[in-house]
Design an enzyme around this catalytic site. Structure first.
Site, PDB file in Angstrom:
ATOM      1  N   LYS A   4     -36.363   3.882  -9.722  1.00  0.00           N
ATOM      2  CA  LYS A   4     -35.468   2.717  -9.817  1.00  0.00           C
ATOM      3  C   LYS A   4     -35.350   2.037  -8.454  1.00  0.00           C
ATOM      4  O   LYS A   4     -35.315   0.812  -8.361  1.00  0.00           O
ATOM      5  CB  LYS A   4     -34.090   3.148 -10.344  1.00  0.00           C
ATOM      6  N   GLN A  20     -26.418   8.343 -11.830  1.00  0.00           N
ATOM      7  CA  GLN A  20     -27.522   8.953 -12.585  1.00  0.00           C
ATOM      8  C   GLN A  20     -27.016  10.129 -13.422  1.00  0.00           C
ATOM      9  O   GLN A  20     -26.324  11.010 -12.920  1.00  0.00           O
ATOM     10  CB  GLN A  20     -28.617   9.423 -11.603  1.00  0.00           C
ATOM     11  N   ASP A  25     -25.331  -0.378 -16.178  1.00  0.00           N
ATOM     12  CA  ASP A  25     -25.825   0.532 -17.214  1.00  0.00           C
ATOM     13  C   ASP A  25     -25.159   0.238 -18.570  1.00  0.00           C
ATOM     14  O   ASP A  25     -25.604   0.748 -19.602  1.00  0.00           O
ATOM     15  CB  ASP A  25     -25.504   1.983 -16.820  1.00  0.00           C
TER      16      ASP A  25
END
Ligand code: NDP
Length: 295
Positions: free
Chosen positions: A54, A98, A121
């Site tokens: 990412k 994460q 997200d």
């Protein structure tokens, strides 16, 4: 019949090019460089690889990115404070924690701590709620990637029967909500199947578009599909393969070889849904940076 292979890698590259152009424009017109903060807890090797990939994506499109590495023993309080620091940092437009998190940390509490405007997200309950009512939101990255794959491969879900196998909060439920909206890129008739389905095969057989998000290697085979179905395979499963480097290879939830002779179009694993997740994260972060520059 041999199916159209929906090339997620190529579509993701196209989206990254668009994000890069949008970033350059934002820099020159508003002086804003999109910034994405990663919080990585513990030493999980897969999570480390994901965050690295990412971060590389950020570099490619011209974002600033920072990674905060915290030990697996970090307290929930310290993690929440870190999130809050990024919430208050004007150079950071997106925050990604994460997953998975260690068991002593309440995931939901962490999602709720992220400022909704930086929740790239799309897991904050405010953004989840907006998604359900069809309002402006950050769509979760994997489901948003599935919608883009369908549209950009010429497989508009409008009016189609979409059958989703799997009802997780990160894939099954959000993609169902996204595709049933009365909006462009959606407007499908949606069925969500799971382990409670009495006759799973019956649902699968009626799918114009089948989305498999099960987590079971090659669970759905060609003979289970409707002739001419569009198949989106979200699954990523390792299976032993002595001939492969490392002794294993990755396969989806769909048996690709048998399915591609029945389907009209199909995503491969790897190279289908996977690359789209990062592309959509970058796209959401650009959107967050744009929004912040308009406030
Ligand atoms: P979960 O394990 O959270 O959910 C799996 C779902 O599949 C559950 O709803 C479960 O039903 C259902 N299911 C399992 N077995 C069956 C069965 N025999 N019959 C019917 N339904 C079944 O998985 P995720 O949604 O997190 O992930 C699914 C897959 O997608 C995994 O392989 C994962 O690695 C992959 N993935 C890929 C991503 C990408 O970027 N490409 C991103 C995220 C995930 P029930 O609820 O009843 O238990």
């Amino acid at each position: 019949m041999s199916a159209q292979i929906i090339d997620g890698k190529q579509i993701a590259e196209q989206i990254k090019r668009e994000v890069k152009e949008g970033t350059e424009l934002l820099k020159t017109t508003r002086g804003v460089t999109p910034g994405l903060a990663f919080i990585l807890v513990g030493e999980n090797p897969a999570s480390q690889v994901y965050v690295r990939m990412k971060g590389k994506g950020c570099e490619e499109v011209g974002f600033r990115s920072v990674t905060e590495q915290l030990p697996a023993t970090v307290s929930e309080q310290t993690l929440l404070e870190k999130v809050n620091e990024f919430n208050n940092d004007p150079k950071i437009h997106g925050i990604l924690v994460q997953l998975p998190l260690p068991k002593h940390i309440n995931e939901q509490k962490v999602f709720e701590a992220i400022s909704p405007g930086k929740d790239v997200d799309g897991f904050h309950p405010i953004n989840v709620g907006r998604m359900v009512v069809g309002g402006p939101t950050f769509k979760p990255c994997t489901p948003a990637g599935i919608q883009e794959l369908l549209m950009r491969s010429g497989n508009d879900p409008a009016g189609k029967h979409v059958v989703i196998v799997g009802r997780s909060n990160i894939v099954g439920k959000p993609i169902a909500n996204i595709l049933l909206q009365k909006q462009a890129g959606a407007n499908a008739v949606v069925t969500v199947a799971h382990t409670g389905a009495k006759d799973l095969r019956m649902y699968i057989k009626t799918a114009d578009i089948l989305i498999a998000a099960i987590g079971k290697a090659e669970f759905i085979t060609g003979e289970m599909l409707k002739e001419g179905a569009v198949v989106i395979d979200v699954g990523i499963n390792r299976i032993d393969d002595p001939a492969a480097r490392g002794g294993y290879r990755l396969v989806g939830d769909v048996h690709f070889e048998s399915a591609r002779h029945v389907a009209k179009a199909i995503t491969p694993v790897p190279g289908g849904v996977g690359p789209m997740t990062i592309a959509m994260l970058l796209s959401n972060t650009l959107k967050a940076a744009r929004n912040s520059s308009e406030e």
